[in-house]
Design an enzyme around this catalytic site. Structure first.
Site, PDB file in Angstrom:
ATOM      1  N   ALA B  54      76.400  84.605  22.217  1.00 26.57           N
ATOM      2  CA  ALA B  54      77.435  85.251  23.008  1.00 26.57           C
ATOM      3  C   ALA B  54      78.783  84.731  22.554  1.00 26.57           C
ATOM      4  CB  ALA B  54      77.221  84.954  24.478  1.00 26.57           C
ATOM      5  N   LYS B  82      80.282  92.449  26.228  1.00 22.67           N
ATOM      6  CA  LYS B  82      80.246  91.332  27.173  1.00 22.67           C
ATOM      7  C   LYS B  82      81.560  91.267  27.941  1.00 22.67           C
ATOM      8  CE  LYS B  82      80.107  86.307  27.380  1.00 22.67           C
ATOM      9  NZ  LYS B  82      80.189  85.057  26.618  1.00 22.67           N
ATOM     10  N   THR B 348      81.420  78.977  23.375  1.00 21.31           N
ATOM     11  CA  THR B 348      82.590  78.492  22.632  1.00 21.31           C
ATOM     12  C   THR B 348      82.318  78.197  21.164  1.00 21.31           C
ATOM     13  OG1 THR B 348      82.032  76.310  23.497  1.00 21.31           O
ATOM     14  CG2 THR B 348      83.779  77.505  24.608  1.00 21.31           C
TER      15      THR B 348
END
Lengths: 505, 505
Positions: B54, B82, B348
């Site tokens: 992600a 997303k 991240t």
């Protein structure tokens, strides 16, 4: 929600200058008038002494006015403010006799590469590229034109911005009036003493006997820090030894012609001189070293170059560079009461404005107010320290060889953050930005460039762009800019239109 | 006059995971105008961590800078849109909140929306903060549509990222990078030769015996840090005392639920599980603390939570949260997992790779090697990692859970000073510390604070004046507008098909 915590509702601001006026307008505009009281002690003190009679601001002032509903046109019509496009510097560098630090962009980046790095690349190819030639603000200043920037992001006229030159006394008058209309009580008196209990200020005792009780006190009394200084733990931390000049002589001169839309900072052997033109008045100040000149000599030097009548007798002040923890107990020091820094680059005013804005963001929600104070002090002190780095720069990089004060100032400082900026720029033209920095990368680069500092090597990303593409884009950029400003009025005409209420916003 | 630096001749990227191919593609694209050869060495014997991945919205700038067509990229990597991350069971068991890519409500009269919401809450606690976020409302309904460019539109109040198959993304970028001239070298590195005098890496030796020399080595070899640690001993700073999770098991499964436009992170007793919906499957994993649960139990917990049949054997990972003490040493720059490991709770990893690539390009060295470049790179990256770290720790420490040793540890552990200050300021006053650097901005912090039940105990005094009736009406309007706008968006799966982004087969 914690039940009934007593909220601070009584705000007392001390200071009769622009700092007190700005804090007064800010707090009175934002705070609900029914439940809160705002009282400003407008003393006749010398709160603005460290600013001088005319104050140069950076473009951030536009945000302050817009956020708080301060009518900029009215300030200009009333003679309290005039436009500024930047500052001209002369005599600082051995290589560049003059340079201009404009507001807004100087050139556009290509492929994400900042313009100053493209310019450096082109210079190695033998092209003469002056950064200011690609700045609308600098071009307007040079040609004596002015208009406000365009709102259309596609227009090249949206790439510049402006600040204001404030006639300090008139600006303070205008803002005090506004604060009063917005519910503040303005008290004209002098401060007698400060009543302190348990590390907090309880009340101010005024010369004529009145006692101003409050929950939050804002110290806008200038460098003397009359309120902050009465509390333990808020002592001034001096950094006077870092700077070569410790006194300033200043004067306000009457002027009749429309003001130039920029300030001028001139370095000379005995110190430096800052000229800030505003409507009907020009502020002149002269920073010098008390070891080399007496106040009389400084005044003579100051006045020798002034054409026009004095508005009031010249003043002479000691400048005690330093800072203190600005928020202590229930007292928040703003402007020079929190920190005295050099007036170049409008740093004192920016610190004042940011301090007021930060206070609005952190208005205390309880009498304890420790969390608010911690954050206020962290962010403010960081900013003051970065402003000090910037203040050191023109001394550190000066090119005035053979002059006592200037030669001594060129030594590398022990300031690691400043030295790192200088070193990286010298090496490759990049400038690391830190939390609290008040200038952006392009402005730092323009400063270095103005001081004649050249990076040792060009940037790889700039080298990666084909030369023909760079030269043709720059030529087009310049052409579009010249074309765009050729339609704009002279600064004088713009001001006359504005006075008639006809200028387009 | 700056001189043209002697450019690097050869950059060797070590490792062909996501970090490696991102670096290869970006460098090849940005440096196309320079005579720099770029190669990447990878071994088919060594697996990559490539689980479902992600991202955060910045990835879109990375892709578009490379000229990547969105629909083609999404088809190839089986990507989904997303809008944020749903956090389940983090504050308390049974809680759910979404950290969206967008702000909550709108600031007005100088008061942040958070405080209007807090004020309204005093009167009636009807509205959840997420009622005022369009991306959350859309996510809760499995709907997605592209943001608007028009700042007046509610549809301009959010951004989006992707969820994709990282292995496929790596392959996609490999094709692109090879087209841009990157040479791929197949082989396993068995030795690294250092230059005796400088300590720089001179070459790496492959199992085949082939030796590859380069000027600059990019270590994208993953956790082990083949060059940066094993050859150059950069050192590692562990953050395990704040982030106790040190293992993960990944296992994809069949999709059963509707295609959600968000990632899910569900807190368990000794860690948390991720759920990343792709077009063809769901990526799952359990990140856990080996001090609190054994591998078998961790695997069982992951299997218990799967929504569909497993599609592969579990993939086990071990790591130590933290970062290299220096990410750039000599002529070697580490990116991705070789640079540090922060668990994928806020997606991240890829962003930190992207940041490091950007910084490296800004500071691209030349053959003269100025140590200032590495120093500035390390300063900037340390700051980014530390600020991400604080944000991740917040998820662990802001908990009320007392049902297991992990949460008891996290709830009571001592925090980094930087985070303790942020937390206190928010808890006491509802203000988010804002700083120049750091990828997570105010709305993100608010989402997690409030989502994990850290509600400021005081309301901004500026919000105190508004009449509650008027405020309630305004909030009801705003929530209604968000609901309606969300309901009007297409279903996520429909939108994917409509832009031809759905994978075929």
């Amino acid at each position: 929600m914690t039940a009934e915590v007593r909220q601070p509702t009584r705000y007392v601001i001390a200071g009769g200058g622009i700092a007190g006026a700005m804090a007064g307008v800010a707090v009175a505009t934002r705070l609900p008038t029914g439940s809160h009281s705002v009282t400003v002690l407008r003393d006749g003190g010398d709160a603005d002494a460290s600013f001088g009679p005319v104050v140069a601001t950076r473009p951030g002032i536009r945000r302050f006015h817009a956020d708080l509903g301060v009518d900029e046109d009215a300030l200009i019509r009333g003679g309290a403010a005039s436009f500024t496009l930047g500052t001209a510097y002369s005599g600082w560098s051995a290589v560049r006799p003059t340079y201009f630090l404009p507001y807004g962009d100087a050139g556009a980046s290509i492929e994400g590469v900042p313009f100053h790095l493209l310019a450096a690349r082109l210079r190695t190819e033998g092209e003469k590229v002056a950064l200011a030639d690609y700045s609308i603000a600098a071009m307007l200043a040079q040609s004596g034109r002015f208009a406000r920037p365009s709102d259309d992001p596609r227009s090249v006229l949206s790439t510049f911005t402006y600040g204001l030159h404030l006639h300090a006394a008139a600006y303070a008058d205008a803002l005090f009036g506004l604060a009063r209309r917005r519910g503040a009580t303005i008290v004209r008196d002098a401060l007698g003493s400060v009543e302190v209990a348990n590390g907090r200020i309880e009340a101010l005792h005024l010369a004529r006997g009145e006692r101003l009780v409050g929950d939050v006190f804002i110290d806008a009394t200038g460098a003397r820090g009359a309120l902050a200084g009465s509390l333990r733990g808020a002592d001034l931390e001096s950094c006077a030894g870092l700077f070569p000049f410790d006194r300033t002589a200043s004067a306000a001169i009457r002027a009749s012609a429309p003001p130039a839309a920029y300030a001028h900072a001139a370095a000379r052997s005995e110190g430096w001189r800052l000229t800030i033109p505003a409507a009907g008045i020009v502020g002149e100040s002269f920073a010098y070293s008390s070891q080399l000149l007496s106040p009389d000599q400084a005044e003579r030097l100051l006045l020798a170059d002034c054409a026009g009548d004095l508005v009031s007798p010249p003043r002479d002040e000691a400048v005690k560079a330093g800072k203190r923890a600005p928020w202590n107990g229930n007292c928040v020091a703003i402007g020079a009461a929190a920190a005295v820094v050099e007036p170049l680059h409008s740093m004192p005013f920016s610190l004042l404005q940011n301090g007021v804005e930060r206070l609005l963001r952190l208005l205390p929600a309880s009498m304890e107010m420790q969390a608010e104070a911690n954050e206020y002090n962290r962010a403010t002190v960081e900013e003051i320290d970065r402003a000090r780095d910037l203040a050191l720069l023109p001394y550190r990089l000066n090119g005035r060889a053979g002059e006592q004060s200037w030669d001594g100032a060129r030594q590398p400082s022990r300031n690691e953050k400043l030295e790192r900026k200088i070193d990286l720029y010298r090496s490759r033209g990049r400038v690391p930005l830190l939390d609290g920095d008040l200038l952006d990368e392009a402005e730092w680069a323009a400063l270095f460039d103005g001081h004649g500092i050249t990076a040792a090597r060009t940037d790889a990303l700039a080298e990666a762009i084909p030369l023909e593409r760079l030269t043709s884009q720059l030529a087009r950029m310049r052409q579009v800019m010249i074309q765009a400003i050729s339609h704009l009025p002279s600064h004088g005409d713009y001001l006359r239109q504005l006075a008639r209420g006809a200028a387009a916003a | 006059m700056p001189v043209k630096p002697t450019p690097l001749q050869h950059i060797l990227i070590v490792g062909g995971g996501t970090a490696g191919w991102m670096t290869a593609a970006a460098l090849a694209h940005k440096l196309a105008g320079l005579p720099i050869r770029i190669s990447l060495v990878e071994s088919e014997e060594i697996g990559t961590v490539g689980v479902g991945e992600a991202t955060v919205p910045h990835i879109r700038f990375f892709n578009s800078a490379l000229g990547i067509d969105e629909a083609e990229f999404m088809r190839t990597t089986k990507a989904t849109f997303k809008l944020g991350i749903e956090f389940r069971n983090w504050g308390r068991v049974g809680d759910s909140y979404i950290h969206p890519f967008g702000a909550f409500g709108m600031a007005e009269d100088g008061v942040s929306f958070l405080h209007w919401w807090l004020r309204a809450r005093e009167a009636d606690g009807n509205h959840a903060l997420e009622d005022f976020s369009l991306p959350v409302q859309a996510a809760r309904r499995n709907r997605f549509g592209p943001p608007s460019q028009d700042p007046r539109s509610l549809y301009s109040t959010y951004s989006y990222a992707y969820q994709f198959d990282a292995t496929l993304y790596g392959r996609f970028l490999r094709t692109l990078a090879e087209r841009l001239g990157v040479q791929r070298i197949e082989g396993r590195i068995v030795d690294t030769a250092l230059d005796g005098a400088s300590g720089f890496i001179r070459s790496v030796t492959l199992a085949s015996g082939q030796s590859v020399e380069a000027d600059l080595f990019m270590d994208c070899s993953g956790f082990r840090g083949l060059l940066i640690e094993q050859a150059l001993s950069a050192g590692y700073e562990s953050w395990q005392h704040w982030l106790p999770c040190d293992r993960a098991i990944a296992m994809p499964c069949e999709s059963v639920e509707d295609l959600t436009p968000y990632t899910r992170a569900t807190a368990l007793q000794a860690g948390w599980t991720w759920r990343i919906p792709l077009q063809h499957r769901v990526g799952n994993g359990h990140v856990y603390a080996s001090a609190f649960i054994d591998d078998a139990a961790a695997e069982q917990a992951l299997r218990d939570g799967l929504e569909g049949a497993p599609l592969a054997e579990p993939n086990r990972l071990r790591f130590l949260p933290g970062k290299r003490r220096r990410q750039w040493v000599g002529n070697c720059v580490a990116l991705g997992l070789a640079a540090g490991f922060i668990e994928p709770l806020e997606s991240t990893s890829i962003h930190l790779v992207q940041l490091a690539i950007g910084k490296l390009l800004e500071l691209l060295p030349y053959r003269g090697w100025d140590p200032l470049d590495a120093a500035e790179f390390n300063r900037a990256m340390d700051l980014e990692y530390e600020r991400v770290r604080d944000f991740i720790i917040l998820h662990y420490c802001a908990t009320q859970r007392d049902d297991s040793p992990l949460w008891n540890h996290c709830r009571t552990m001592s925090l980094p000073d930087s985070l303790a200050h942020k937390l206190e300021l928010f808890r006491e006053r509802g203000v988010v510390v804002n700083q120049r650097d750091g990828m997570f901005l105010e709305p993100s912090w608010i989402a997690v604070y409030v989502g994990q039940n850290i509600v400021p105990c005081r309301v901004d005094p500026l919000a105190a004046w508004i009449e509650l009736d008027r405020l309630a009406a305004r909030l009801a309007d705003m929530a209604g507008a968000c609901r309606q706008a969300a309901a009007a968006m297409p279903l996520h799966c429909e939108y994917l098909r409509s832009i031809n982004a759905a994978a075929v087969g």
